[in-house]
Design an enzyme around this catalytic site. Structure first.
Site, PDB file in Angstrom:
ATOM      1  N   GLN A  98      26.560  34.293  64.843  1.00 35.84           N
ATOM      2  CA  GLN A  98      26.709  35.713  64.508  1.00 35.84           C
ATOM      3  C   GLN A  98      27.295  35.861  63.112  1.00 35.84           C
ATOM      4  O   GLN A  98      27.405  36.970  62.612  1.00 35.84           O
ATOM      5  CB  GLN A  98      27.653  36.383  65.513  1.00 35.84           C
ATOM      6  N   HIS A 116      22.857  37.915  63.070  1.00 35.27           N
ATOM      7  CA  HIS A 116      23.357  39.114  62.390  1.00 35.27           C
ATOM      8  C   HIS A 116      23.072  39.083  60.890  1.00 35.27           C
ATOM      9  O   HIS A 116      23.697  39.806  60.120  1.00 35.27           O
ATOM     10  CB  HIS A 116      24.861  39.293  62.653  1.00 35.27           C
ATOM     11  N   ASN A 215      37.825  28.774  72.749  1.00 41.54           N
ATOM     12  CA  ASN A 215      38.463  29.980  72.212  1.00 41.54           C
ATOM     13  C   ASN A 215      39.928  29.974  72.652  1.00 41.54           C
ATOM     14  O   ASN A 215      40.194  29.798  73.840  1.00 41.54           O
ATOM     15  CB  ASN A 215      37.757  31.242  72.745  1.00 41.54           C
ATOM     16  N   PRO A 216      40.871  30.141  71.733  1.00 36.81           N
ATOM     17  CA  PRO A 216      42.275  30.164  72.153  1.00 36.81           C
ATOM     18  C   PRO A 216      42.607  31.346  73.054  1.00 36.81           C
ATOM     19  O   PRO A 216      43.621  31.326  73.750  1.00 36.81           O
ATOM     20  CB  PRO A 216      43.054  30.267  70.836  1.00 36.81           C
ATOM     21  N   GLU A 217      41.750  32.379  73.030  1.00 31.01           N
ATOM     22  CA  GLU A 217      42.029  33.597  73.815  1.00 31.01           C
ATOM     23  C   GLU A 217      40.954  33.792  74.880  1.00 31.01           C
ATOM     24  O   GLU A 217      39.806  33.401  74.671  1.00 31.01           O
ATOM     25  CB  GLU A 217      42.012  34.836  72.902  1.00 31.01           C
TER      26      GLU A 217
END
Ligand code: OAD
Length: 249
Positions: A98, A116, A215-217
């Site tokens: 993206q 994108h 992903n850390p989150e």
């Protein structure tokens, strides 16, 4: 088909990487949705990144994208981009990104699909002709810069997808194929909230393809991913293929 977990050299295995802004964060490119440093915390995305905003104030939009173009040119690929490129020694790797930067290409990846668009290509907003001249360097952000004009009188714009615009057909079709044909999908550094791109990992899940999220989150994808690694991209990706037997059992 060779097993993704038991093949030593992964010959004949296809790995598709789906990346977002988080993979470039450790290179120094701000993400979009970080509450403090994210790009969307500093500007109104619907003004600076929409065809409506472009028609109203092309000089503001052009200045903002010139500054981002400079910033993305000035940084270097990090260990995550390099790891993905190195996987081509072991597997058939496709990168669906993206991101509008060119860090995957500069790291050496050969099959990169920009869903994108790219901030390293420009075209006329009226006739669609490509613009091949150098764009001005913009080491510091400024408020307004007049965009160049095409011979037809149209304005030169970046080749990025703005809110409300369709995704580029070719890149989208190649991305769908890359996900459908994958033996493993690695989703890295994306909040997984922007559709239709966020539907690609969901397609892999629906097809029963193993999906590893880095992903850390937590994200909306986390619960349906086969494995979620709460790690940063530049730490997690370099050893990821070697960890597959443990991660996927
Ligand atoms: P976001 O800014 O929405 O999300 C970035 C994600 O990266 C977050 O989930 C972070 O937790 C994670 N992250 C941050 N640092 C990381 C690191 N070092 N390693 C791994 N992950 C990390 O960015 P995108 O998901 O890419 O669209 O945003 C999707 C689209 O929204 C963009 O392509 C852009 C934007 O509007 C257009 O411009 C069309």
């Amino acid at each position: 088909m060779p097993s993704i977990t038991h093949s030593r050299y992964f010959g004949g295995v296809q790995v598709t990487v789906f990346s977002g802004a988080g993979i470039s964060a450790e290179s120094g490119v701000p993400t979009f949705r970080d509450a403090e440093t994210g790009l969307w915390a500093q500007v109104d995305p619907y003004e600076i990144s929409s065809s409506h905003g472009w028609r109203a104030h092309p000089e503001r939009v052009w200045a903002w994208y010139l500054w981002r173009h400079h910033m993305m040119s000035a940084v270097a690929p990090n260990d995550a981009h390099r790891a993905v490129a190195a996987w081509e020694d072991y597997a058939d790797v496709h990168v669906v990104t993206q991101n509008v930067d060119n860090l995957h290409e500069r790291a050496g990846s050969n099959r990169v699909h920009h869903v994108h668009g790219s901030l390293f290509e420009f075209h006329c907003d009226r006739c669609g002709a490509g613009y091949l001249d150098e764009v001005p360097d913009m080491p510091e952000p400024v408020a307004t810069v007049e965009p160049p004009r095409c011979g037809c009188g149209g304005l030169i714009r970046p080749n990025v997808v703005w809110f409300g615009e369709p995704l580029p057909d070719d890149a989208w079709q190649r991305s769908v194929d890359a996900v459908v044909n994958a033996d493993l999908v690695v989703v890295v550094g994306t909040s997984s909230v922007v559709y239709p791109a966020a539907g690609l990992p969901e397609l892999a899940v629906a097809n029963g393809t193993p999906v590893i999220e880095v992903n850390p989150e937590p994200t909306p994808l986390s619960d349906s991913a086969t494995v979620t690694l709460r790690e940063k991209a530049a730490s997690a990706l370099p050893g990821l293929l070697q960890r597959l037997p443990v991660l996927l059992g």
